[in-house]
Design a protein around this motif. Structure first.
Motif, PDB file in Angstrom:
ATOM      1  N   THR A  29      14.196   4.230 -39.317  1.00  0.00           N
ATOM      2  CA  THR A  29      14.815   4.679 -40.485  1.00  0.00           C
ATOM      3  C   THR A  29      16.206   5.318 -40.362  1.00  0.00           C
ATOM      4  O   THR A  29      16.841   5.471 -41.454  1.00  0.00           O
ATOM      5  N   GLN A 121       7.226  12.633 -44.434  1.00  0.00           N
ATOM      6  CA  GLN A 121       6.515  12.007 -45.430  1.00  0.00           C
ATOM      7  C   GLN A 121       5.491  12.818 -46.420  1.00  0.00           C
ATOM      8  O   GLN A 121       5.086  12.416 -47.296  1.00  0.00           O
ATOM      9  N   ALA A 124       7.596  14.006 -48.988  1.00  0.00           N
ATOM     10  CA  ALA A 124       8.005  12.835 -49.795  1.00  0.00           C
ATOM     11  C   ALA A 124       6.776  12.741 -50.987  1.00  0.00           C
ATOM     12  O   ALA A 124       6.763  12.566 -52.105  1.00  0.00           O
ATOM     13  N   GLY A 127       7.038  15.093 -53.318  1.00  0.00           N
ATOM     14  CA  GLY A 127       8.394  15.020 -54.326  1.00  0.00           C
ATOM     15  C   GLY A 127       9.452  15.826 -53.842  1.00  0.00           C
ATOM     16  O   GLY A 127      10.650  15.754 -54.604  1.00  0.00           O
ATOM     17  N   VAL A 129      11.446  15.044 -51.049  1.00  0.00           N
ATOM     18  CA  VAL A 129      12.490  14.133 -50.451  1.00  0.00           C
ATOM     19  C   VAL A 129      11.929  12.939 -50.832  1.00  0.00           C
ATOM     20  O   VAL A 129      10.797  12.525 -51.393  1.00  0.00           O
ATOM     21  N   GLU A 130      13.033  11.727 -50.586  1.00  0.00           N
ATOM     22  CA  GLU A 130      12.472  10.499 -50.903  1.00  0.00           C
ATOM     23  C   GLU A 130      13.033   9.751 -49.604  1.00  0.00           C
ATOM     24  O   GLU A 130      14.134   9.906 -48.957  1.00  0.00           O
ATOM     25  N   VAL A 131      12.523   8.602 -49.320  1.00  0.00           N
ATOM     26  CA  VAL A 131      12.934   7.800 -48.085  1.00  0.00           C
ATOM     27  C   VAL A 131      14.045   6.892 -48.369  1.00  0.00           C
ATOM     28  O   VAL A 131      14.091   6.387 -49.301  1.00  0.00           O
ATOM     29  N   VAL A 132      14.981   7.016 -47.596  1.00  0.00           N
ATOM     30  CA  VAL A 132      16.176   6.049 -47.474  1.00  0.00           C
ATOM     31  C   VAL A 132      16.030   5.227 -46.381  1.00  0.00           C
ATOM     32  O   VAL A 132      16.058   5.491 -45.362  1.00  0.00           O
ATOM     33  N   PHE A 137      15.655  10.465 -44.884  1.00  0.00           N
ATOM     34  CA  PHE A 137      15.133  11.116 -45.967  1.00  0.00           C
ATOM     35  C   PHE A 137      16.103  11.815 -46.830  1.00  0.00           C
ATOM     36  O   PHE A 137      17.064  12.567 -46.407  1.00  0.00           O
ATOM     37  N   ARG A 138      16.116  11.815 -47.969  1.00  0.00           N
ATOM     38  CA  ARG A 138      17.226  12.328 -48.754  1.00  0.00           C
ATOM     39  C   ARG A 138      16.388  13.361 -49.566  1.00  0.00           C
ATOM     40  O   ARG A 138      15.291  12.983 -50.056  1.00  0.00           O
ATOM     41  N   THR A 140      15.566  15.584 -52.641  1.00  0.00           N
ATOM     42  CA  THR A 140      15.534  15.314 -53.848  1.00  0.00           C
ATOM     43  C   THR A 140      16.349  16.266 -54.839  1.00  0.00           C
ATOM     44  O   THR A 140      16.415  17.426 -54.604  1.00  0.00           O
ATOM     45  N   ARG A 142      17.208  17.936 -58.050  1.00  0.00           N
ATOM     46  CA  ARG A 142      16.188  18.386 -59.268  1.00  0.00           C
ATOM     47  C   ARG A 142      17.246  18.783 -60.439  1.00  0.00           C
ATOM     48  O   ARG A 142      18.410  19.403 -60.034  1.00  0.00           O
TER      49      ARG A 142
END
Length: 277
Positions: A29, A121, A124, A127, A129-132, A137-138, A140, A142
């Motif tokens: 990743t 994970q 993720a 909600g 973080v999100e996978v880049v 991981f980015r 989130t 809000r």
């Protein structure tokens, strides 16, 4: 790459003399080591000079001190890392919009990258973080609207439950929850947002547990945790906000003991909509 993964599976906590399993082999990743890694250490890791060397691509400028989270009573390394990450989210040490790589965080934690990836994970799925791809991981980003929506859902769930409990639960049972309310006040007085968030969830769990509905507890706790994540460009939380929020716990207990349903309803709604935690 497969060799590095095999080494991860054979050990969870490398010795101090050797780097994390895939720190030297890269990460699918984050092959370039470009993600931001400003962060914390796992519970029990020493502060100061014995910290792990800076990871490839790590931003070291202006790293805040004293970010070691309190000890987490978890048996697994993944559980400890997950709780440390959640604490960092609430405390603002994981910055919305920033990307963090698993190998670099693993080097900070003194573990292999496997439990860090697993914990990320899980976040993720929640909600947070999100996978880049190819980076990590980015966190989130809000918005105030999302926070308001969470507050509305929590009120729809918890207000009716608390009103029902106010009619049926004896005063002595409510009085037993005062130490939990006092714990929130103590954390608020210190201005400790991360510990306050934990104490706040513990208080609400204890109240809702009197309904005897485990599914309710799981849903309400998930919503509560999500409402505590920082907003985009969130300002430093004001000390007075925490103190006022904590005072509402004591006032709510007083209203529940007195079975004053009007005050209970007003306090719970205000607690959700007026709190920044």
């Amino acid at each position: 790459m497969e060799q590095g993964a095999a080494r991860e599976r054979t050990t969870e906590t490398p010795s101090p003399a050797s780097p994390p399993a895939d720190a030297a082999h890269g990460d699918p990743t984050d092959p370039a080591g470009t993600a931001d890694t400003r962060f914390v250490r796992v519970p029990g890791q020493a502060r100061g000079g014995d910290a792990a060397p800076d990871a490839r691509g790590e931003h070291t400028h202006g790293e805040p001190a004293g970010l070691v989270p309190r000890s987490v009573r978890r048996h697994s390394v993944r559980g400890q890392v997950l709780e440390a990450l959640r604490t960092a989210l609430v405390g603002g040490d994981l910055v919305p919009g920033e990307v963090y790589s698993a190998p670099a965080l693993a080097e900070r934690f003194g573990v292999s990258a496997t439990p860090v990836r697993e914990a990320m994970q899980r976040l993720a799925v929640e909600g947070a973080v999100e996978v880049v791809p190819n980076r990590g991981f980015r966190v989130t980003e809000r918005t105030p609207r999302e926070l308001a929506e969470l507050a509305e859902i929590r009120a729809l769930i918890e207000v009716p439950v608390m009103l029902r409990l106010a009619r049926t639960v004896p005063a002595a049972r409510w009085a037993e929850l005062r130490p939990l309310a006092e714990a929130t006040a103590t954390a608020a007085a210190r201005g400790d947002r991360a510990h306050y968030a934990e104490a706040d969830r513990a208080f609400h769990r204890a109240v809702l547990s009197l309904a005897g509905n485990q599914q309710l507890l799981a849903v309400a706790d998930d919503l509560h945790r999500r409402s505590q994540w920082p907003l985009i460009s969130a300002p430093t939380l004001r000390h007075g906000v925490l103190v006022a929020d904590a005072a509402e716990h004591t006032a709510l207990l007083d209203a529940l003991i007195a079975r004053d349903l009007t005050v209970v309803r007003a306090l719970v709604r205000e607690h959700f909509t007026g709190s920044e935690c």
